[in-house]
Design an enzyme around this catalytic site. Sequence first.
Site, PDB file in Angstrom:
ATOM      1  N   SER A   1       0.840  -1.196   0.000  1.00  0.00           N
ATOM      2  CA  SER A   1       0.000   0.000   0.000  1.00  0.00           C
ATOM      3  C   SER A   1       0.877   1.249   0.000  1.00  0.00           C
ATOM      4  CB  SER A   1      -0.894   0.018   1.238  1.00  0.00           C
ATOM      5  OG  SER A   1      -0.100   0.315   2.370  1.00  0.00           O
ATOM      6  N   LYS A   2       0.234   2.377  -0.226  1.00  0.00           N
ATOM      7  CA  LYS A   2       0.945   3.648  -0.225  1.00  0.00           C
ATOM      8  C   LYS A   2       1.616   3.877   1.135  1.00  0.00           C
ATOM      9  CE  LYS A   2      -0.524   8.173   0.107  1.00  0.00           C
ATOM     10  NZ  LYS A   2       0.743   8.698   0.603  1.00  0.00           N
ATOM     11  N   ARG A   3       0.930   3.440   2.179  1.00  0.00           N
ATOM     12  CA  ARG A   3       1.492   3.609   3.532  1.00  0.00           C
ATOM     13  C   ARG A   3       2.839   2.894   3.673  1.00  0.00           C
ATOM     14  NH1 ARG A   3      -3.502   2.750   4.871  1.00  0.00           N
ATOM     15  NH2 ARG A   3      -3.076   0.575   5.370  1.00  0.00           N
TER      16      ARG A   3
END
Length: 516
Positions: A268-270
């Site tokens: 994910s972007k996180r």
Amino acid sequence: MTENKKVRVRYAPSPTGPLHMGGVRTALYNYLFARKHGGDFVLRIEDTDQGRFVPGAEKYIIESLKWCGICPGEGIGFGEGPYAPYRQSERKPFYRQYADQLVRSGHAYYAFDTPEELEAMRKRMEAAKVTAPAYNAVTREHMKNALTLSEDEINRRISGGEHYVIRIKIPRNEEIRLHDIIRGWVVVHSSSLDDKVLFKSDGMPTYHLANVVDDYLMKISHVIRGEEWLPSAPLHVLLYRYLGWEDVMPQFAHLPLVLRPDGNGKLSKRDGDRLGFPVFPLEWQDPFTKEVSSGYRERGYIPEGFMNMLALLGWHPSGNNEIFSMDELVREFSLDRVSKAGAKFDPEKAKWFNQQYLRMKSDEELASVFVRELEKQSVSHGFALPGSDYIQRVCGLIKEKAAFIGEFWNLGSYFFMPPAAYDEEVIKKRWTPAARAFFSLLRDNYASAMEFTAPVAENIFKSSAGQAGINPGQVMQLFRVIISGIVGGPALFDTAELLGKEAVVTRIEAALQKFT
Ligand code: GLU
């Protein structure tokens, strides 16, 4: 599906945000598959969910694909083709008739439930400890829909302008089988499916109906998409069946997930933010929060290397080679070498690929990019910009040491100006009176040299060491630090040759002045 159907594949993103790396890989596999089979590759924008529309996302998707070199032959942003329009919101008038057809054949029904009633149903189910509350073959019997209301009541509600949706009527007690090229046979029991909305009260189809109708109308032969769509596939199979299109249904291939570097879940972007790597191809600014996310392009990645890396994220070639141009990928690619298991993304490997591609670039090409940085540096440091031949030779020497062009300045600033500082440890350890005597001799010998090529510089270095009675190995590193300021770099005497006699002599002199 008929085996000899022309290969037509599509990438069908929803413009709900920037394209994730996993999405780029899906587009890439579609593109490779189409080219391999001499087929067509379509870009279709699936924007039926107006509530999730993000301004700028469509443009971002098109720009990203262009930067990656994944160019569809047909569709939004790439010259429309025979099946235009390719944006689902513009295809609105196409869908209703199919929803009506399903209602007429008894495979779909009107439902009038308000959001409050749906919520109340969900609460009742939860209270009854139903694990996944859903509008399905059991609960639909207790809701306000065409299966429970009288004909008169239905007509009254519709003519009164009441909002309604059209839901698929999932059969009770049926096994739905579908063949996936990557996963083999997938069997799902209908009791695990719910009566998904096909047509919304705003007059728009949902993803499921629009996707199936468009794949049919656009004569798509293979649906190659992410694993997250596998749970929807049985519903899609039912739609093909109920619409009478099962014999021309596309073949499915659900690609494995792109996983975090530790393999623990979907990337994910996180994860990217936390571990310091981009998950988007291009920089993206969220139009609502204004938050900026970094992109591979802006970080200095070479698109061909990025594609090569992505191609191997889930697909494995037959041999051991890892470096493939786009044309080679087209030749090698096949869906049966795509794995079922999720593919771990390795940011270090992404850098490694970039390094390989950087080395393949000509010095001339690298110099044409590096010169932009040099122009800035020459202004701030006050040195004259050397000729392009010199810059190219610098690039030729330092590219072996870099993974990105962005590192060139830090690695090679000494080619353009004298070092501002010297590696202290080396000076402390190696600058002895004997070394000083050697460098004083070396300065004189270099100054009187007739020519200054790498072999000549090396010979003089060695003979000067002999004269000074010192082992050349003891002063080699020191010499590098004196002329470049740093330890490590390209071949020492190649560096000296490129710097030229005068600069080398001046720098030895500067060191003799500075260190006593
Ligand atoms: N619109 C879907 C998405 O955003 C497409 C899924 C599919 O390819 O069927 O990924």
